[in-house]
Design an enzyme around this catalytic site. Structure first.
Site, short mmCIF file in Angstrom:
data_model
loop_
_atom_site.label_atom_id
_atom_site.label_comp_id
_atom_site.label_asym_id
_atom_site.label_seq_id
_atom_site.Cartn_x
_atom_site.Cartn_y
_atom_site.Cartn_z
N ARG A 145 11.36 -1.35 10.92
CA ARG A 145 10.29 -0.96 11.85
C ARG A 145 10.21 -1.95 13.01
NH1 ARG A 145 4.96 0.33 8.33
NH2 ARG A 145 4.02 -0.79 10.07
N ARG A 191 11.41 -5.67 4.88
CA ARG A 191 11.15 -4.23 4.68
C ARG A 191 12.15 -3.37 5.44
NH1 ARG A 191 5.26 -1.81 5.40
NH2 ARG A 191 5.31 -2.75 7.46
N ARG A 244 -9.53 0.39 8.58
CA ARG A 244 -9.08 -0.96 8.92
C ARG A 244 -10.16 -1.77 9.59
NH1 ARG A 244 -3.45 0.45 8.84
NH2 ARG A 244 -2.09 -1.33 9.10
N LYS A 274 0.83 -1.22 0.00
CA LYS A 274 0.00 0.00 0.00
C LYS A 274 0.87 1.27 0.00
CE LYS A 274 -2.03 -1.02 3.87
NZ LYS A 274 -1.27 -2.25 4.20
N ARG A 283 -0.34 -8.54 13.91
CA ARG A 283 -0.96 -7.59 12.96
C ARG A 283 -1.79 -8.35 11.92
NH1 ARG A 283 4.27 -5.21 11.13
NH2 ARG A 283 3.15 -4.08 9.52
P1 ADP Z 1 2.27 -1.77 3.22
O1 ADP Z 1 2.29 -0.27 3.17
O2 ADP Z 1 1.05 -2.37 2.60
O3 ADP Z 1 2.54 -2.30 4.59
P2 ADP Z 1 4.82 -1.57 1.76
O4 ADP Z 1 4.51 -0.70 0.61
O5 ADP Z 1 5.59 -0.98 2.89
O6 ADP Z 1 3.49 -2.28 2.31
O7 ADP Z 1 5.61 -2.86 1.20
C1 ADP Z 1 6.10 -3.87 2.06
C2 ADP Z 1 7.50 -4.31 1.60
O8 ADP Z 1 7.40 -4.99 0.35
C3 ADP Z 1 8.48 -3.17 1.38
O9 ADP Z 1 9.74 -3.62 1.75
C4 ADP Z 1 8.40 -2.91 -0.14
O10 ADP Z 1 9.62 -2.40 -0.66
C5 ADP Z 1 8.12 -4.30 -0.68
N1 ADP Z 1 7.22 -4.31 -1.85
C6 ADP Z 1 6.15 -3.51 -2.09
N2 ADP Z 1 5.54 -3.85 -3.24
C7 ADP Z 1 6.23 -4.93 -3.74
C8 ADP Z 1 6.06 -5.75 -4.91
N3 ADP Z 1 5.07 -5.55 -5.79
N4 ADP Z 1 6.95 -6.76 -5.08
C9 ADP Z 1 7.95 -6.98 -4.20
N5 ADP Z 1 8.15 -6.24 -3.07
C10 ADP Z 1 7.30 -5.23 -2.84
P1 ADP Z 2 1.10 -1.77 7.72
O1 ADP Z 2 2.44 -1.73 7.12
O2 ADP Z 2 0.89 -2.90 8.66
O3 ADP Z 2 0.00 -1.66 6.75
P2 ADP Z 2 0.75 0.92 8.87
O4 ADP Z 2 2.01 1.67 8.69
O5 ADP Z 2 -0.40 1.24 8.00
O6 ADP Z 2 1.09 -0.63 8.80
O7 ADP Z 2 0.26 1.02 10.39
C1 ADP Z 2 1.14 0.79 11.46
C2 ADP Z 2 0.35 0.64 12.74
O8 ADP Z 2 -0.39 1.85 13.02
C3 ADP Z 2 -0.72 -0.46 12.74
O9 ADP Z 2 -0.18 -1.74 13.05
C4 ADP Z 2 -1.67 0.04 13.83
O10 ADP Z 2 -1.13 -0.17 15.12
C5 ADP Z 2 -1.66 1.55 13.59
N1 ADP Z 2 -2.71 1.94 12.63
C6 ADP Z 2 -2.52 2.49 11.40
N2 ADP Z 2 -3.68 2.73 10.79
C7 ADP Z 2 -4.65 2.31 11.64
C8 ADP Z 2 -6.06 2.27 11.59
N3 ADP Z 2 -6.74 2.70 10.52
N4 ADP Z 2 -6.73 1.77 12.67
C9 ADP Z 2 -6.08 1.34 13.75
N5 ADP Z 2 -4.75 1.33 13.88
C10 ADP Z 2 -4.03 1.82 12.83
#
Ligand code: ADP
Ligand code: ADP
Ligand code: ZN
Length: 230
Positions: free
Chosen positions: A176, A143, A108, A33, A187
């Site tokens: 992280r 990541r 969420r 995302k 999570r």
């Molecule tokens: P989210 O925001 O949903 O938690 P991230 O965008 O941080 O996910 O992506 C999670 C990890 O996967 C990061 O290390 C990112 O560089 C990697 N990543 C994201 N998209 C892809 C993809 N299409 N293929 C391989 N690795 C990816």
């Molecule tokens: P992810 O990579 O897991 O998608 P985010 O960076 O979006 O993680 O979120 C990190 C943390 O922040 C979550 O694990 C949660 O603790 C909190 N958080 C983020 N967005 C929300 C939400 N919409 N509702 C509740 N908690 C949230």
């Protein structure tokens, strides 16, 4: 998209030019995302609103919000709906004059989706990045994030040119706290508990688009852009 097509049918030839990109990205933790939100923000010149980034920033600054959310976020729990909803609505208000936004990490829970629906009456386009759990775990455990600008990398799939250094700003990369194995599992449990309800909510509204996430970053991006243009 349904609404936009209606506008086209009514002869509003400028609908594409005038339309707002109010985008929501849904998907498991690690589904991509944040990575895709940055690219969408860049392409469509819309702000990227990430609730996770907002919380991590508050924790870094040790401000009032930090006291309420630090432990929850670091332990991989869910911040209570009322706190998140208030923050998101405030952010959306600030962006009301922009061309739209890309919201990442919200809603969420069904409660968050319903609250947003009650207060934010404009059309939303909801994009769900689908990815199976095995892949999600690989993504999260590799990541790395830039300490300075927040850009995300991956040790194998998306590594920086120089080890541990951000390509964009030369900041140092870090892992992280919540990307450690046990917290990842927690999570994912929260994600699985709520995602079905959130998806059904938007499916009923007819504005849900599902995109395959198990493809290279550029391909997922093309699929998202295609879905938006439909
Ligand atoms: P989210 O925001 O949903 O938690 P991230 O965008 O941080 O996910 O992506 C999670 C990890 O996967 C990061 O290390 C990112 O560089 C990697 N990543 C994201 N998209 C892809 C993809 N299409 N293929 C391989 N690795 C990816
Ligand atoms: P992810 O990579 O897991 O998608 P985010 O960076 O979006 O993680 O979120 C990190 C943390 O922040 C979550 O694990 C949660 O603790 C909190 N958080 C983020 N967005 C929300 C939400 N919409 N509702 C509740 N908690 C949230
Ligand atoms: Zn950086």
């Amino acid at each position: 998209m349904v609404l936009l097509k209606k506008a086209e049918l009514k002869g509003d030839v400028n609908w594409r030019k005038n339309r707002k990109m109010n985008l929501i990205l849904l998907g498991a933790p690690g589904s991509g995302k944040g990575t895709q939100a940055l690219k969408l923000s860049d392409k469509y010149k819309i702000p990227h609103i990430s609730t996770g980034d907002i919380f991590r920033e508050a924790i870094k600054k040790k401000d009032a919000l930090s006291i309420k959310v630090k432990q929850i976020v670091e332990e991989g729990g869910l911040v209570p709906d009322d706190i998140v909803v208030e923050i998101v609505l405030r952010e959306l208000e600030q962006e009301s004059n922009s061309k739209g936004f890309v919201l990442d990490g919200f809603p969420r829970t069904l409660g968050q989706a319903e609250s947003l629906d009650k207060s934010f009456k404009k059309h939303l386009e909801v994009l769900y990045i689908k990815l199976e759990e095995e892949e999600v775990i690989k993504r999260l455990s590799g990541r790395r994030i830039c300490k300075k600008c927040g850009k995300g990398y991956h040790l194998i799939f998306n590594h920086p040119q120089k080890e541990n250094i951000c390509d964009s700003c030369s900041g140092e990369l870090y892992q992280r706290k919540d990307d450690e194995e046990l917290t990842i599992k927690k999570r994912l449990l929260f994600y699985e508990k709520h995602i079905g309800d959130v998806l059904s909510f938007y499916e009923k509204q007819g504005n849900l688009f599902i995109v395959e996430g198990n493809k290279p970053i550029g391909e997922v991006f093309s699929l998202l852009c295609k879905a938006i243009k439909e």
